[in-house]
Design a protein around this motif. Structure first.
Motif, PDB file in Angstrom:
ATOM      1  N   ASN A 136      -4.819   4.982  -2.135  1.00 58.66           N
ATOM      2  CA  ASN A 136      -5.814   5.671  -1.478  1.00 58.66           C
ATOM      3  C   ASN A 136      -6.570   6.695  -2.265  1.00 58.66           C
ATOM      4  O   ASN A 136      -5.779   7.919  -2.542  1.00 58.66           O
ATOM      5  N   GLU A 158       0.874  -1.104  -0.073  1.00 57.99           N
ATOM      6  CA  GLU A 158       0.021  -0.002   0.042  1.00 57.99           C
ATOM      7  C   GLU A 158       1.123   1.250  -0.001  1.00 57.99           C
ATOM      8  O   GLU A 158       1.732   1.307   0.574  1.00 57.99           O
ATOM      9  N   LYS A 198     -10.977  -4.378   3.242  1.00 65.04           N
ATOM     10  CA  LYS A 198     -10.022  -4.651   4.148  1.00 65.04           C
ATOM     11  C   LYS A 198     -10.443  -4.441   5.620  1.00 65.04           C
ATOM     12  O   LYS A 198     -11.132  -3.165   5.903  1.00 65.04           O
ATOM     13  N   GLU A 234      -7.823   2.129  -3.431  1.00 66.74           N
ATOM     14  CA  GLU A 234      -8.578   1.728  -1.867  1.00 66.74           C
ATOM     15  C   GLU A 234      -9.604   3.046  -1.728  1.00 66.74           C
ATOM     16  O   GLU A 234      -9.266   4.209  -1.829  1.00 66.74           O
ATOM     17  N   ASP A 258     -11.413  -0.083   1.894  1.00 62.64           N
ATOM     18  CA  ASP A 258     -10.694   0.269   3.016  1.00 62.64           C
ATOM     19  C   ASP A 258     -11.448   0.601   4.227  1.00 62.64           C
ATOM     20  O   ASP A 258     -12.605   0.943   4.071  1.00 62.64           O
TER      21      ASP A 258
HETATM   22 MG    MG Z   1      -5.868   2.440   2.583  1.00 58.72          MG
END
Ligand code: MG
Ligand code: C2E
Ligand code: MG
Ligand code: MG
Length: 279
Positions: A118, A58, A201, A150, A180
Protein backbone atom coordinates in the motif's frame (compact mmCIF):
# COMPACT_ATOMS: atom_id res chain seq x y z
CA UNK A 1 1.72 26.33 24.79
CA UNK A 2 0.49 27.56 28.14
CA UNK A 3 4.06 28.03 29.25
CA UNK A 4 4.87 30.58 26.56
CA UNK A 5 1.66 32.45 27.22
CA UNK A 6 2.61 33.03 30.83
CA UNK A 7 1.35 32.05 34.25
CA UNK A 8 -1.88 34.04 33.97
CA UNK A 9 -3.28 31.76 31.27
CA UNK A 10 -2.59 28.61 33.22
CA UNK A 11 -6.10 28.52 34.69
CA UNK A 12 -7.51 28.02 31.16
CA UNK A 13 -5.26 25.10 30.50
CA UNK A 14 -7.32 22.03 29.68
CA UNK A 15 -5.91 18.87 31.30
CA UNK A 16 -7.67 16.70 28.74
CA UNK A 17 -5.96 18.53 25.90
CA UNK A 18 -2.70 18.16 27.78
CA UNK A 19 -3.21 14.39 27.96
CA UNK A 20 -3.87 14.21 24.22
CA UNK A 21 -0.75 16.24 23.51
CA UNK A 22 1.32 13.99 25.74
CA UNK A 23 -0.01 10.86 24.07
CA UNK A 24 0.89 12.31 20.68
CA UNK A 25 4.40 13.16 21.83
CA UNK A 26 4.83 9.64 23.14
CA UNK A 27 3.63 8.16 19.85
CA UNK A 28 6.03 10.38 17.94
CA UNK A 29 9.01 9.21 19.99
CA UNK A 30 7.74 5.63 19.83
CA UNK A 31 7.40 5.64 16.04
CA UNK A 32 10.93 6.92 15.56
CA UNK A 33 12.28 4.31 17.94
CA UNK A 34 10.14 1.61 16.29
CA UNK A 35 11.66 2.44 12.92
CA UNK A 36 15.16 2.55 14.33
CA UNK A 37 14.75 -0.72 16.20
CA UNK A 38 13.09 -2.44 13.26
CA UNK A 39 9.93 -3.19 15.24
CA UNK A 40 7.53 -3.34 12.30
CA UNK A 41 6.35 -6.53 10.61
CA UNK A 42 4.43 -7.33 7.48
CA UNK A 43 1.41 -9.56 7.68
CA UNK A 44 0.33 -11.23 4.46
CA UNK A 45 -3.23 -11.81 3.30
CA UNK A 46 -3.93 -14.31 0.50
CA UNK A 47 -5.39 -13.33 -2.86
CA UNK A 48 -6.94 -16.15 -4.86
CA UNK A 49 -8.29 -16.83 -8.33
CA UNK A 50 -11.55 -18.49 -9.42
CA UNK A 51 -10.15 -21.91 -8.57
CA UNK A 52 -9.22 -20.74 -5.04
CA UNK A 53 -5.58 -20.93 -6.03
CA UNK A 54 -3.21 -18.54 -4.31
CA UNK A 55 -1.97 -15.95 -6.79
CA UNK A 56 -0.35 -13.52 -4.40
CA UNK A 57 -0.69 -11.62 -1.16
CA UNK A 58 -1.33 -8.15 0.12
CA UNK A 59 1.28 -7.00 2.62
CA UNK A 60 -0.36 -5.25 5.56
CA UNK A 61 1.73 -3.40 8.09
CA UNK A 62 1.67 -4.31 11.76
CA UNK A 63 3.51 -2.83 14.69
CA UNK A 64 4.02 -5.12 17.68
CA UNK A 65 4.41 -2.29 20.11
CA UNK A 66 6.49 -3.23 23.15
CA UNK A 67 3.89 -1.80 25.56
CA UNK A 68 0.64 -1.52 23.64
CA UNK A 69 0.54 -4.84 21.82
CA UNK A 70 -0.06 -5.38 18.13
CA UNK A 71 -1.04 -2.13 16.43
CA UNK A 72 -2.86 -1.91 13.10
CA UNK A 73 -2.12 0.73 10.47
CA UNK A 74 -5.30 2.60 11.42
CA UNK A 75 -3.62 3.40 14.72
CA UNK A 76 -0.45 4.99 13.40
CA UNK A 77 -0.33 5.57 9.61
CA UNK A 78 -2.21 8.89 9.60
CA UNK A 79 -0.04 10.09 12.46
CA UNK A 80 3.12 8.99 10.67
CA UNK A 81 1.98 10.98 7.63
CA UNK A 82 1.43 14.04 9.77
CA UNK A 83 4.88 13.70 11.34
CA UNK A 84 6.66 13.24 8.05
CA UNK A 85 7.59 9.66 8.87
CA UNK A 86 5.53 7.93 6.18
CA UNK A 87 8.40 7.98 3.70
CA UNK A 88 10.62 6.01 6.06
CA UNK A 89 7.83 3.56 6.81
CA UNK A 90 7.10 3.14 3.12
CA UNK A 91 10.77 2.43 2.44
CA UNK A 92 10.79 -0.18 5.15
CA UNK A 93 7.66 -1.86 3.73
CA UNK A 94 9.09 -1.84 0.22
CA UNK A 95 12.36 -3.40 1.38
CA UNK A 96 10.63 -6.08 3.41
CA UNK A 97 8.32 -6.97 0.51
CA UNK A 98 11.23 -7.15 -1.93
CA UNK A 99 13.18 -9.44 0.39
CA UNK A 100 10.16 -11.76 0.59
CA UNK A 101 9.70 -11.71 -3.20
CA UNK A 102 13.35 -12.58 -3.59
CA UNK A 103 12.96 -15.60 -1.29
CA UNK A 104 9.91 -16.75 -3.20
CA UNK A 105 11.63 -16.31 -6.55
CA UNK A 106 14.12 -19.03 -5.66
CA UNK A 107 11.41 -21.71 -5.47
CA UNK A 108 9.43 -22.61 -8.61
CA UNK A 109 6.36 -23.24 -6.44
CA UNK A 110 6.29 -19.64 -5.23
CA UNK A 111 8.14 -17.79 -7.98
CA UNK A 112 4.94 -16.58 -9.64
CA UNK A 113 3.37 -15.11 -6.50
CA UNK A 114 2.87 -11.37 -6.31
CA UNK A 115 3.10 -9.04 -3.32
CA UNK A 116 0.94 -5.94 -3.14
CA UNK A 117 2.05 -3.04 -0.97
CA UNK A 118 0.00 0.00 0.00
CA UNK A 119 1.33 3.38 -1.01
CA UNK A 120 0.01 6.42 0.81
CA UNK A 121 -0.86 9.46 -1.29
CA UNK A 122 1.51 11.60 0.73
CA UNK A 123 4.36 9.17 0.21
CA UNK A 124 3.68 9.08 -3.51
CA UNK A 125 3.72 12.88 -3.74
CA UNK A 126 7.32 13.06 -2.49
CA UNK A 127 9.67 14.19 -5.29
CA UNK A 128 12.08 11.34 -4.54
CA UNK A 129 9.40 8.62 -4.52
CA UNK A 130 10.20 7.13 -7.91
CA UNK A 131 14.02 7.13 -7.74
CA UNK A 132 13.93 5.72 -4.20
CA UNK A 133 11.62 2.95 -5.25
CA UNK A 134 13.66 2.06 -8.31
CA UNK A 135 16.81 2.00 -6.21
CA UNK A 136 15.38 -0.69 -3.92
CA UNK A 137 14.07 -2.68 -6.88
CA UNK A 138 17.45 -2.56 -8.59
CA UNK A 139 19.42 -3.33 -5.48
CA UNK A 140 17.31 -6.35 -4.53
CA UNK A 141 17.00 -7.54 -8.12
CA UNK A 142 13.33 -8.54 -7.82
CA UNK A 143 11.12 -8.98 -10.84
CA UNK A 144 9.08 -5.73 -10.82
CA UNK A 145 6.14 -7.58 -12.39
CA UNK A 146 5.67 -9.38 -9.08
CA UNK A 147 5.37 -6.13 -7.15
CA UNK A 148 1.93 -4.55 -7.01
CA UNK A 149 1.51 -0.97 -5.86
CA UNK A 150 -1.89 -0.28 -4.33
CA UNK A 151 -2.96 3.33 -4.53
CA UNK A 152 -6.16 4.81 -3.21
CA UNK A 153 -8.20 7.24 -5.20
CA UNK A 154 -6.63 9.94 -3.07
CA UNK A 155 -3.47 9.53 -5.12
CA UNK A 156 -5.49 10.34 -8.22
CA UNK A 157 -7.22 13.27 -6.61
CA UNK A 158 -6.39 16.44 -8.46
CA UNK A 159 -4.67 14.33 -11.07
CA UNK A 160 -1.56 16.20 -12.12
CA UNK A 161 1.17 15.83 -14.72
CA UNK A 162 3.35 14.79 -11.82
CA UNK A 163 1.09 11.83 -10.93
CA UNK A 164 0.89 10.68 -14.51
CA UNK A 165 4.60 10.94 -15.21
CA UNK A 166 5.54 9.18 -11.97
CA UNK A 167 3.19 6.32 -12.70
CA UNK A 168 4.44 6.04 -16.25
CA UNK A 169 8.05 5.97 -15.07
CA UNK A 170 7.27 3.08 -12.74
CA UNK A 171 5.10 1.36 -15.34
CA UNK A 172 8.01 1.49 -17.78
CA UNK A 173 9.89 -0.68 -15.30
CA UNK A 174 7.09 -3.23 -15.24
CA UNK A 175 5.38 -2.61 -11.90
CA UNK A 176 1.72 -3.53 -11.53
CA UNK A 177 -0.78 -0.90 -10.37
CA UNK A 178 -3.91 -1.54 -8.39
CA UNK A 179 -6.54 1.02 -7.44
CA UNK A 180 -7.51 0.20 -3.86
CA UNK A 181 -10.86 0.81 -2.13
CA UNK A 182 -12.39 1.57 -5.48
CA UNK A 183 -15.93 2.95 -5.51
CA UNK A 184 -15.95 4.98 -2.32
CA UNK A 185 -13.94 7.70 -3.93
CA UNK A 186 -14.02 11.19 -4.97
CA UNK A 187 -13.24 11.67 -8.54
CA UNK A 188 -14.56 11.30 -12.02
CA UNK A 189 -13.85 8.14 -13.92
CA UNK A 190 -11.94 10.08 -16.54
CA UNK A 191 -8.59 9.51 -14.90
CA UNK A 192 -8.91 5.75 -15.20
CA UNK A 193 -8.08 6.01 -18.87
CA UNK A 194 -5.17 8.40 -18.55
CA UNK A 195 -3.28 6.29 -16.03
CA UNK A 196 -1.40 3.03 -16.65
CA UNK A 197 -3.57 1.05 -14.23
CA UNK A 198 -3.83 -2.75 -14.19
CA UNK A 199 -6.41 -3.54 -11.53
CA UNK A 200 -9.37 -2.25 -9.52
CA UNK A 201 -10.13 -3.48 -6.02
CA UNK A 202 -13.80 -3.31 -5.12
CA UNK A 203 -13.95 -1.74 -1.69
CA UNK A 204 -15.15 -4.11 0.98
CA UNK A 205 -17.98 -1.84 2.05
CA UNK A 206 -19.78 -2.92 -1.15
CA UNK A 207 -19.00 -6.60 -0.65
CA UNK A 208 -20.20 -6.65 2.95
CA UNK A 209 -23.94 -6.39 2.20
CA UNK A 210 -23.82 -7.41 -1.43
CA UNK A 211 -26.51 -10.08 -0.93
CA UNK A 212 -28.97 -7.87 0.92
CA UNK A 213 -28.39 -4.34 -0.32
CA UNK A 214 -29.25 -3.92 -4.01
CA UNK A 215 -27.38 -0.61 -4.16
CA UNK A 216 -24.15 -2.26 -3.09
CA UNK A 217 -24.67 -5.06 -5.59
CA UNK A 218 -25.24 -2.54 -8.37
CA UNK A 219 -22.03 -0.70 -7.52
CA UNK A 220 -19.96 -3.88 -7.28
CA UNK A 221 -21.32 -5.07 -10.64
CA UNK A 222 -20.69 -1.67 -12.22
CA UNK A 223 -17.07 -1.82 -11.11
CA UNK A 224 -16.72 -5.28 -12.65
CA UNK A 225 -18.26 -4.04 -15.90
CA UNK A 226 -16.01 -1.00 -15.87
CA UNK A 227 -12.96 -3.18 -15.32
CA UNK A 228 -13.97 -5.49 -18.14
CA UNK A 229 -14.50 -2.67 -20.59
CA UNK A 230 -11.23 -0.95 -19.69
CA UNK A 231 -9.27 -4.18 -19.72
CA UNK A 232 -8.49 -4.04 -16.00
CA UNK A 233 -8.43 -6.94 -13.58
CA UNK A 234 -10.95 -6.66 -10.75
CA UNK A 235 -10.37 -8.00 -7.24
CA UNK A 236 -13.15 -8.15 -4.66
CA UNK A 237 -11.84 -7.36 -1.18
CA UNK A 238 -13.39 -8.18 2.17
CA UNK A 239 -15.01 -11.41 1.02
CA UNK A 240 -16.07 -13.18 4.21
CA UNK A 241 -18.65 -15.76 3.16
CA UNK A 242 -19.03 -18.39 0.48
CA UNK A 243 -22.35 -16.77 -0.53
CA UNK A 244 -20.63 -13.44 -1.22
CA UNK A 245 -17.94 -15.21 -3.20
CA UNK A 246 -20.48 -17.18 -5.25
CA UNK A 247 -22.55 -14.13 -6.02
CA UNK A 248 -19.44 -12.21 -7.13
CA UNK A 249 -18.39 -15.19 -9.26
CA UNK A 250 -21.84 -15.33 -10.87
CA UNK A 251 -21.35 -11.69 -11.84
CA UNK A 252 -18.00 -12.35 -13.46
CA UNK A 253 -15.53 -11.77 -10.65
CA UNK A 254 -12.30 -13.75 -10.99
CA UNK A 255 -10.12 -12.63 -8.09
CA UNK A 256 -10.77 -12.45 -4.37
CA UNK A 257 -9.34 -11.40 -1.05
CA UNK A 258 -10.94 -11.63 2.36
CA UNK A 259 -11.27 -13.58 5.59
CA UNK A 260 -12.98 -16.43 3.70
CA UNK A 261 -9.63 -17.22 2.10
CA UNK A 262 -7.44 -16.15 4.97
CA UNK A 263 -6.75 -13.35 7.39
CA UNK A 264 -3.54 -11.36 7.27
CA UNK A 265 -0.87 -13.49 9.00
CA UNK A 266 2.87 -13.41 9.67
CA UNK A 267 4.87 -15.07 6.90
CA UNK A 268 5.45 -18.27 8.89
CA UNK A 269 1.68 -18.84 9.10
CA UNK A 270 0.92 -18.18 5.47
CA UNK A 271 -0.35 -21.33 3.79
CA UNK A 272 1.21 -21.64 0.40
CA UNK A 273 -0.20 -25.05 -0.45
CA UNK A 274 1.19 -28.53 -0.36
CA UNK A 275 4.91 -29.20 -0.55
CA UNK A 276 5.76 -25.57 -0.24
CA UNK A 277 8.09 -24.49 2.47
CA UNK A 278 8.20 -21.08 3.98
CA UNK A 279 11.76 -19.91 3.50
MG1 MG B 1 -4.69 -2.25 0.08
P1 C2E C 1 -6.54 -1.82 2.63
O1 C2E C 1 -5.33 -1.65 1.80
O2 C2E C 1 -7.86 -1.64 1.98
O3 C2E C 1 -6.41 -3.27 3.27
C1 C2E C 1 -7.47 -4.13 3.54
C2 C2E C 1 -7.89 -4.03 4.99
O4 C2E C 1 -9.08 -4.81 5.15
C3 C2E C 1 -6.87 -4.63 5.96
O5 C2E C 1 -6.97 -3.93 7.18
C4 C2E C 1 -7.37 -6.05 6.13
O6 C2E C 1 -6.95 -6.64 7.33
C5 C2E C 1 -8.85 -5.84 6.10
N1 C2E C 1 -9.57 -7.01 5.62
C6 C2E C 1 -9.17 -7.91 4.70
N2 C2E C 1 -10.11 -8.85 4.48
C7 C2E C 1 -11.14 -8.53 5.27
C8 C2E C 1 -12.44 -9.13 5.49
O7 C2E C 1 -12.81 -10.15 4.91
N3 C2E C 1 -13.25 -8.49 6.39
C9 C2E C 1 -12.89 -7.37 7.06
N4 C2E C 1 -13.74 -6.83 7.92
N5 C2E C 1 -11.68 -6.78 6.87
C10 C2E C 1 -10.82 -7.36 5.98
P2 C2E C 1 -5.67 -3.39 7.94
O8 C2E C 1 -4.56 -4.41 7.84
O9 C2E C 1 -6.08 -2.93 9.28
O10 C2E C 1 -5.22 -2.15 7.07
C11 C2E C 1 -6.04 -1.02 6.98
C12 C2E C 1 -5.53 -0.06 5.96
O11 C2E C 1 -4.27 0.48 6.34
C13 C2E C 1 -5.28 -0.69 4.60
O12 C2E C 1 -6.49 -0.83 3.89
C14 C2E C 1 -4.32 0.30 3.98
O13 C2E C 1 -5.02 1.39 3.43
C15 C2E C 1 -3.54 0.79 5.19
N6 C2E C 1 -2.23 0.10 5.22
C16 C2E C 1 -1.94 -1.17 5.56
N7 C2E C 1 -0.63 -1.43 5.44
C17 C2E C 1 -0.06 -0.28 4.98
C18 C2E C 1 1.28 0.10 4.63
O14 C2E C 1 2.23 -0.69 4.67
N8 C2E C 1 1.46 1.38 4.20
C19 C2E C 1 0.43 2.28 4.09
N9 C2E C 1 0.68 3.52 3.66
N10 C2E C 1 -0.84 1.95 4.41
C20 C2E C 1 -1.09 0.69 4.84
MG1 MG D 1 -8.47 -2.00 0.13
MG1 MG E 1 -9.90 -0.63 2.57
Amino acid sequence: RAKTMGISTMQFFDPEMQAVETARDVLDVDLRRGLQENEFVLYYQPQVDSANKLTGVEALLRWPHPKRGLLSPGEFIAFAEEKGLIGLIGQWVLEAACIQLLRWSADPETAELTIAINVSALEFSHPEFVPRMLKVIDRTGINPKRLVLEFTERVMLGLTEDTVSKMRALKARGLYFSLDDFGIGYSSLGYLQSLPLDELKIDRTFVKDILTNPNDAVIACSIMALGASLGLAVVAEGVETQEQRDYLASQGCKAYQGYLFGRPVPIAELRLGRNVRNP
